[in-house]
Enzyme design. Structure first.
Site, PDB file in Angstrom:
ATOM      1  N   SER A 126      20.667 -21.330 -25.220  1.00 13.88           N
ATOM      2  CA  SER A 126      19.390 -21.529 -24.546  1.00 13.88           C
ATOM      3  C   SER A 126      18.252 -21.454 -25.551  1.00 13.88           C
ATOM      4  CB  SER A 126      19.221 -20.411 -23.512  1.00 13.88           C
ATOM      5  OG  SER A 126      17.885 -20.333 -23.076  1.00 13.88           O
ATOM      6  N   TYR A 150      19.176 -10.898 -21.036  1.00 11.16           N
ATOM      7  CA  TYR A 150      19.752 -12.248 -20.975  1.00 11.16           C
ATOM      8  C   TYR A 150      19.636 -12.938 -22.334  1.00 11.16           C
ATOM      9  CZ  TYR A 150      19.826 -17.272 -20.328  1.00 11.16           C
ATOM     10  OH  TYR A 150      20.081 -18.601 -20.491  1.00 11.16           O
ATOM     11  N   LYS A 154      22.606 -14.315 -25.218  1.00 15.11           N
ATOM     12  CA  LYS A 154      22.749 -15.661 -25.805  1.00 15.11           C
ATOM     13  C   LYS A 154      22.715 -15.578 -27.327  1.00 15.11           C
ATOM     14  CE  LYS A 154      23.470 -17.948 -22.132  1.00 15.11           C
ATOM     15  NZ  LYS A 154      24.759 -18.601 -21.890  1.00 15.11           N
TER      16      LYS A 154
END
Ligand code: UFG
Length: 336
Positions: A126, A150, A154
């Site tokens: 992302s 989050y 990643k």
């Protein structure tokens, strides 16, 4: 020989569109999904779209015994790993769930792939790994950081893949840094349909357009952007799905890994997206200006040159097509 690809999280928003793109490109594909954020009717709909039976295994990517069985039962050429949790706010409340599903889930998959002598993986990363970039458009070489659990997952997954690739040159990884995926399939049969109140802009606007939600809250109009609202690089999920096929093609052909941005390279503000959605839905949509959302950045859009150079990838669909396809999906879904 037709190559068979395993899609973890293949019943979800990006996974389901990629399934269709893979079949269109002449690959075979099977899905592993635990349906934690996907509708069960997705597989029936994929059968309608592709005109062929869908193999979908219900289960979790953390279940290594299940992964081992899948690799024993199917002759898989490569894996595309979508299965992950992705809500920024929720990750702050439940970091352990995010660390476990996103990081431990990747490790479980890699261990099982290694046992199956399978070393080719496309990974869903992302643009969150850039935080607020210093330079725009942001290139793949920009420094990485994280603002929430989050984003940490990643980044940790990307760094883990780097360590593993460096240790054994049989591994080839395609790391795809998505910008903001939106839109839906032309048929209106698959699209994004969050169960709860959407966190993301376009699904929220869609539910205002169907009167399921009263009005959009625009999180801040005092950013240093042309109209003061946040600017992002929205990419049509159909383009994004094709990017996965091109990543896979490149990995299987060259045996060399890559890390690329998948975006359009153009930024649109919240108000520009709202206006475009109004054009698609044929009505004005109510909104209010609200305080900034914690953790938001002002402006992010991607440098798309490397994806073009390495994958031959270029996004083709613009904001009006993104909104029109979203509206086609969401307005039909309401009527069925
Ligand atoms: N926004 C609103 N109102 C809303 C929802 C969003 O004004 O109800 C604004 C946000 O403030 C932001 C823009 O719309 O300016 C886009 O917000 P999204 O939540 O749709 O997307 P983000 O760019 O914040 O986050 C997305 C993904 C994350 C990913 C991040 C960076 O959801 O998973 O891009 O790649 F980490």
């Amino acid at each position: 020989m037709v190559q068979k690809i395993l899609l973890t999280g293949g019943a979800g928003f990006i996974g389901s569109h990629t399934y269709v793109a893979l079949k269109d490109a002449g690959y075979d594909a099977i899905i592993l999904d635990n349906f934690s954020n996907a509708r069960r009717n997705v597989t029936d709909r994929l059968e309608v779209i592709t005109g062929a039976p869908v193999t979908c295994i219900e289960g979790d990517v953390l279940d290594e015994a299940l992964l081992d069985r899948i690799f024993a039962d199917h002759d898989i050429a490569a894996v595309i790993h979508f299965a992950a949790l992705k809500a920024v706010g929720e990750s702050v409340e439940k970091p352990l769930d995010y660390l476990n599903t996103n990081i431990a889930g990747l490790y479980a998959l890699l261990r099982s792939m290694q046992r199956a002598d399978l070393f080719t993986l496309v990974f869903s990363s992302s643009a969150t790994v850039y935080g607020q970039p210093d330079e725009l458009p942001v290139s793949e070489a920009a420094p990485r950081s994280f603002n929430n659990p989050y984003g940490f997952t990643k980044l940790a997954c990307e760094q883990s893949l780097e360590q593993i690739a460096a240790s054994d040159n049989r591994w080839t990884f395609g790391v795809l840094r998505y910008f903001n995926p939106v839109g839906a399939h032309d048929t209106g049969l698959i699209g994004e349909d969050p169960n709860d109140i959407p966190n993301n802009l376009m699904p929220y606007i869609a539910k205002v357009a169907t009167d399921e939600l009263e009005q959009l809250s625009v999180w801040g109009d005092d950013y240093d952007t042309p109209d003061g609202t946040g600017v992002r690089d929205y990419i049509h999920v159909i383009d994004l799905a094709r990017g996965h096929v091109q990543s896979l093609d490149a990995l299987l052909k060259s045996g060399k890994g890559h890390v690329v941005n998948l975006g359009t390279g153009t930024g649109y503000s919240v108000l520009e997206v709202l206006r475009a959605y109004e054009r698609a839905a044929g009505r004005t949509l109510p909104y209010r200006i609200a305080p900034r959302r914690a953790g938001d950045v002002a402006c992010v859009y991607g440098d798309t040159r490397l994806a073009k150079e390495i994958l031959g990838f270029k996004a083709e669909l613009g904001l009006d097509q993104m909104c029109a396809s979203s509206w086609n999906w969401i307005s039909r879904r309401k009527n069925t």
